[in-house]
Design an enzyme around this catalytic site. Sequence first.
Site, PDB file in Angstrom:
ATOM      1  N   ASP A  72       0.757   0.045  -1.463  1.00 31.90           N
ATOM      2  CA  ASP A  72       1.279  -0.981  -0.558  1.00 31.90           C
ATOM      3  C   ASP A  72       2.058  -0.402   0.603  1.00 31.90           C
ATOM      4  OD1 ASP A  72       3.572  -0.191  -2.223  1.00 31.90           O
ATOM      5  OD2 ASP A  72       4.609  -1.846  -1.216  1.00 31.90           O
ATOM      6  N   LYS A  97       3.516  -1.179  -9.701  1.00 34.82           N
ATOM      7  CA  LYS A  97       2.347  -2.042  -9.643  1.00 34.82           C
ATOM      8  C   LYS A  97       1.145  -1.299  -9.084  1.00 34.82           C
ATOM      9  CE  LYS A  97       5.499  -5.699  -8.266  1.00 34.82           C
ATOM     10  NZ  LYS A  97       6.103  -6.304  -7.052  1.00 34.82           N
ATOM     11  N   ASP A 153       3.662  11.865  -4.840  1.00 33.55           N
ATOM     12  CA  ASP A 153       4.061  12.260  -3.489  1.00 33.55           C
ATOM     13  C   ASP A 153       5.087  13.397  -3.622  1.00 33.55           C
ATOM     14  OD1 ASP A 153       4.602  12.216  -0.764  1.00 33.55           O
ATOM     15  OD2 ASP A 153       5.783  10.392  -0.824  1.00 33.55           O
ATOM     16  N   GLU A 169      -1.188   6.841 -12.583  1.00 31.43           N
ATOM     17  CA  GLU A 169      -0.346   6.587 -11.408  1.00 31.43           C
ATOM     18  C   GLU A 169      -1.219   6.480 -10.164  1.00 31.43           C
ATOM     19  OE1 GLU A 169       2.022   5.363  -9.968  1.00 31.43           O
ATOM     20  OE2 GLU A 169       3.795   6.617 -10.197  1.00 31.43           O
ATOM     21  N   VAL A 213      -0.567   6.130   3.068  1.00 35.33           N
ATOM     22  CA  VAL A 213      -1.827   5.447   2.777  1.00 35.33           C
ATOM     23  C   VAL A 213      -1.578   4.106   2.093  1.00 35.33           C
ATOM     24  CG1 VAL A 213      -3.296   7.496   2.720  1.00 35.33           C
ATOM     25  CG2 VAL A 213      -2.083   6.809   0.651  1.00 35.33           C
TER      26      VAL A 213
END
Length: 178
Positions: free
Chosen positions: A160, A44, A104, A100, A154
Amino acid sequence: MTTWRDHIDVLYDAETIKRRIAELGAQITRDLAGRSPIFVGILKGSVPFFADLIRAVDLPVQCEFMGISSYGDDTESSGVVQITYDLTKTIEGQDVVLVEDIVDTGLSMQYLLASMATRRPRSVRVCTLLEKPDNARVKIPLDYVGFRIPNEFVIGYGLDYAGKYRNLPFIGVYRGPT
Ligand code: IMP
Protein backbone atom coordinates in the site's frame (compact mmCIF):
# COMPACT_ATOMS: atom_id res chain seq x y z
CA MET A 1 -7.27 13.38 -18.66
CA THR A 2 -4.75 12.23 -16.02
CA THR A 3 -5.99 9.52 -13.63
CA TRP A 4 -4.45 7.87 -10.56
CA ARG A 5 -3.33 5.03 -12.84
CA ASP A 6 -0.93 7.36 -14.69
CA HIS A 7 1.19 7.68 -11.52
CA ILE A 8 2.07 3.97 -11.47
CA ASP A 9 4.70 2.20 -13.59
CA VAL A 10 4.22 -1.57 -13.77
CA LEU A 11 7.23 -3.48 -12.43
CA TYR A 12 5.86 -7.06 -12.41
CA ASP A 13 2.59 -7.89 -14.12
CA ALA A 14 0.07 -10.44 -12.85
CA GLU A 15 1.32 -13.21 -15.15
CA THR A 16 4.95 -12.77 -14.04
CA ILE A 17 3.93 -12.84 -10.36
CA LYS A 18 1.88 -15.97 -10.93
CA ARG A 19 4.79 -17.78 -12.60
CA ARG A 20 7.21 -16.85 -9.82
CA ILE A 21 4.80 -17.97 -7.09
CA ALA A 22 4.42 -21.35 -8.83
CA GLU A 23 8.22 -21.72 -8.58
CA LEU A 24 8.29 -20.70 -4.92
CA GLY A 25 5.44 -23.09 -4.13
CA ALA A 26 7.22 -25.98 -5.83
CA GLN A 27 10.43 -25.22 -3.93
CA ILE A 28 8.64 -25.07 -0.56
CA THR A 29 6.81 -28.30 -1.39
CA ARG A 30 10.15 -30.03 -2.00
CA ASP A 31 11.85 -28.55 1.07
CA LEU A 32 9.02 -29.44 3.47
CA ALA A 33 8.01 -32.79 1.96
CA GLY A 34 6.32 -35.00 4.55
CA ARG A 35 5.55 -32.07 6.87
CA SER A 36 2.40 -30.12 7.63
CA PRO A 37 3.80 -26.58 7.91
CA ILE A 38 2.03 -23.60 9.43
CA PHE A 39 2.04 -20.65 7.06
CA VAL A 40 1.91 -17.39 8.98
CA GLY A 41 0.79 -14.43 6.87
CA ILE A 42 1.83 -11.01 8.06
CA LEU A 43 -1.15 -8.65 7.82
CA LYS A 44 -2.12 -6.79 5.85
CA GLY A 45 0.37 -6.66 3.00
CA SER A 46 0.89 -10.39 2.53
CA VAL A 47 -2.79 -11.25 1.95
CA PRO A 48 -2.85 -11.59 -1.88
CA PHE A 49 0.58 -13.26 -1.91
CA PHE A 50 -0.40 -15.59 0.94
CA ALA A 51 -3.61 -16.66 -0.82
CA ASP A 52 -1.77 -17.49 -4.05
CA LEU A 53 1.27 -19.04 -2.37
CA ILE A 54 -0.60 -21.57 -0.21
CA ARG A 55 -2.43 -22.80 -3.29
CA ALA A 56 0.90 -23.34 -5.05
CA VAL A 57 2.12 -25.59 -2.19
CA ASP A 58 1.24 -29.27 -2.47
CA LEU A 59 1.28 -30.07 1.27
CA PRO A 60 -1.36 -30.15 4.04
CA VAL A 61 -0.77 -26.51 5.01
CA GLN A 62 -2.16 -24.82 8.13
CA CYS A 63 -2.86 -21.07 8.05
CA GLU A 64 -2.28 -18.46 10.72
CA PHE A 65 -1.88 -14.68 10.67
CA MET A 66 -0.02 -12.05 12.60
CA GLY A 67 -0.74 -8.35 12.45
CA ILE A 68 2.00 -5.86 13.06
CA SER A 69 2.14 -2.13 12.87
CA SER A 70 5.34 -0.23 12.60
CA TYR A 71 5.60 3.26 13.99
CA GLY A 72 6.96 5.79 11.55
CA ASP A 73 5.90 7.74 8.52
CA ASP A 74 4.43 6.20 5.39
CA THR A 75 7.56 5.20 3.54
CA GLU A 76 10.22 4.59 6.22
CA SER A 77 10.35 1.77 8.76
CA SER A 78 11.15 2.82 12.33
CA GLY A 79 11.91 -0.69 13.57
CA VAL A 80 9.57 -0.20 16.51
CA VAL A 81 6.91 -2.82 15.93
CA GLN A 82 3.72 -3.64 17.77
CA ILE A 83 1.78 -6.90 17.45
CA THR A 84 -1.83 -5.95 16.66
CA TYR A 85 -3.09 -9.48 15.99
CA ASP A 86 -1.46 -12.64 17.28
CA LEU A 87 -1.44 -16.33 16.36
CA THR A 88 -4.50 -18.27 17.46
CA LYS A 89 -2.64 -21.50 18.25
CA THR A 90 0.71 -22.73 19.48
CA ILE A 91 3.49 -23.29 16.98
CA GLU A 92 5.69 -25.21 19.40
CA GLY A 93 7.45 -28.10 17.66
CA GLN A 94 5.98 -27.14 14.26
CA ASP A 95 7.47 -26.02 10.96
CA VAL A 96 6.64 -22.39 10.32
CA VAL A 97 6.79 -20.43 7.07
CA LEU A 98 6.53 -16.68 7.65
CA VAL A 99 4.96 -15.00 4.62
CA GLU A 100 5.72 -11.31 4.13
CA ASP A 101 5.09 -8.83 1.33
CA ILE A 102 8.43 -7.06 1.44
CA VAL A 103 11.63 -7.02 3.46
CA ASP A 104 12.98 -3.50 3.29
CA THR A 105 15.24 -2.51 6.22
CA GLY A 106 14.64 -5.98 7.69
CA LEU A 107 13.72 -4.51 11.08
CA SER A 108 10.13 -5.80 11.06
CA MET A 109 11.26 -9.31 10.13
CA GLN A 110 13.99 -9.23 12.77
CA TYR A 111 11.32 -8.47 15.37
CA LEU A 112 9.01 -11.20 14.03
CA LEU A 113 11.77 -13.81 14.03
CA ALA A 114 12.63 -12.96 17.64
CA SER A 115 8.96 -13.29 18.56
CA MET A 116 8.76 -16.66 16.76
CA ALA A 117 11.86 -18.00 18.52
CA THR A 118 10.29 -17.54 21.96
CA ARG A 119 7.46 -19.87 20.88
CA ARG A 120 9.88 -22.75 20.22
CA PRO A 121 8.87 -23.92 16.73
CA ARG A 122 10.73 -26.84 15.14
CA SER A 123 11.82 -24.63 12.25
CA VAL A 124 11.13 -21.18 10.84
CA ARG A 125 11.52 -20.23 7.20
CA VAL A 126 10.93 -16.81 5.72
CA CYS A 127 9.19 -16.35 2.37
CA THR A 128 8.97 -12.79 1.09
CA LEU A 129 7.52 -11.67 -2.19
CA LEU A 130 9.96 -8.76 -2.47
CA GLU A 131 13.33 -7.82 -1.03
CA LYS A 132 15.07 -4.44 -1.23
CA PRO A 133 18.66 -5.52 -0.53
CA ASP A 134 20.08 -1.99 -0.91
CA ASN A 135 18.05 -0.77 2.04
CA ALA A 136 18.85 -3.61 4.48
CA ARG A 137 19.87 -2.44 7.94
CA VAL A 138 20.05 -5.91 9.46
CA LYS A 139 20.99 -9.24 7.88
CA ILE A 140 17.93 -11.48 7.76
CA PRO A 141 18.10 -15.08 6.53
CA LEU A 142 15.55 -15.13 3.70
CA ASP A 143 14.75 -18.64 2.51
CA TYR A 144 12.47 -17.71 -0.38
CA VAL A 145 12.45 -14.41 -2.25
CA GLY A 146 10.06 -13.70 -5.12
CA PHE A 147 11.87 -10.69 -6.58
CA ARG A 148 14.83 -8.53 -5.53
CA ILE A 149 14.04 -4.91 -6.35
CA PRO A 150 15.88 -1.60 -6.33
CA ASN A 151 15.25 0.87 -3.54
CA GLU A 152 12.00 2.33 -4.87
CA PHE A 153 8.60 2.58 -3.26
CA VAL A 154 6.31 -0.08 -4.72
CA ILE A 155 2.58 -0.65 -4.47
CA GLY A 156 0.01 -3.22 -5.50
CA TYR A 157 -0.52 -6.93 -4.93
CA GLY A 158 -0.86 -6.27 -1.18
CA LEU A 159 1.51 -3.33 -0.88
CA ASP A 160 0.00 0.00 0.00
CA TYR A 161 0.69 3.67 -0.13
CA ALA A 162 -1.23 5.41 2.68
CA GLY A 163 -3.54 2.39 2.92
CA LYS A 164 -4.45 2.33 -0.77
CA TYR A 165 -3.58 0.29 -3.89
CA ARG A 166 -3.31 -3.11 -2.15
CA ASN A 167 -5.91 -4.43 -4.60
CA LEU A 168 -3.86 -3.89 -7.75
CA PRO A 169 -3.20 -7.25 -9.45
CA PHE A 170 0.35 -6.17 -10.38
CA ILE A 171 3.35 -4.62 -8.58
CA GLY A 172 4.19 -1.10 -9.63
CA VAL A 173 6.39 1.84 -8.72
CA TYR A 174 4.44 4.72 -7.21
CA ARG A 175 5.38 8.06 -8.79
CA GLY A 176 2.38 10.04 -7.63
CA PRO A 177 2.07 13.03 -5.35
CA THR A 178 3.14 12.34 -1.75
P1 IMP B 1 11.06 -3.17 7.03
O1 IMP B 1 10.81 -3.31 8.51
O2 IMP B 1 11.81 -1.90 6.73
O3 IMP B 1 11.72 -4.37 6.41
O4 IMP B 1 9.68 -2.90 6.35
C1 IMP B 1 8.74 -3.84 6.19
C2 IMP B 1 7.40 -3.18 5.94
O5 IMP B 1 7.51 -1.84 5.43
C3 IMP B 1 6.66 -3.97 4.89
O6 IMP B 1 5.95 -5.04 5.46
C4 IMP B 1 5.76 -2.90 4.30
O7 IMP B 1 4.59 -2.79 5.05
C5 IMP B 1 6.56 -1.61 4.42
N1 IMP B 1 7.24 -1.28 3.16
C6 IMP B 1 8.57 -1.25 2.93
N2 IMP B 1 8.85 -0.90 1.66
C7 IMP B 1 7.66 -0.71 1.06
C8 IMP B 1 7.28 -0.36 -0.29
O8 IMP B 1 8.10 -0.13 -1.20
N3 IMP B 1 5.95 -0.27 -0.52
C9 IMP B 1 5.02 -0.51 0.43
N4 IMP B 1 5.32 -0.86 1.68
C10 IMP B 1 6.64 -0.96 2.01
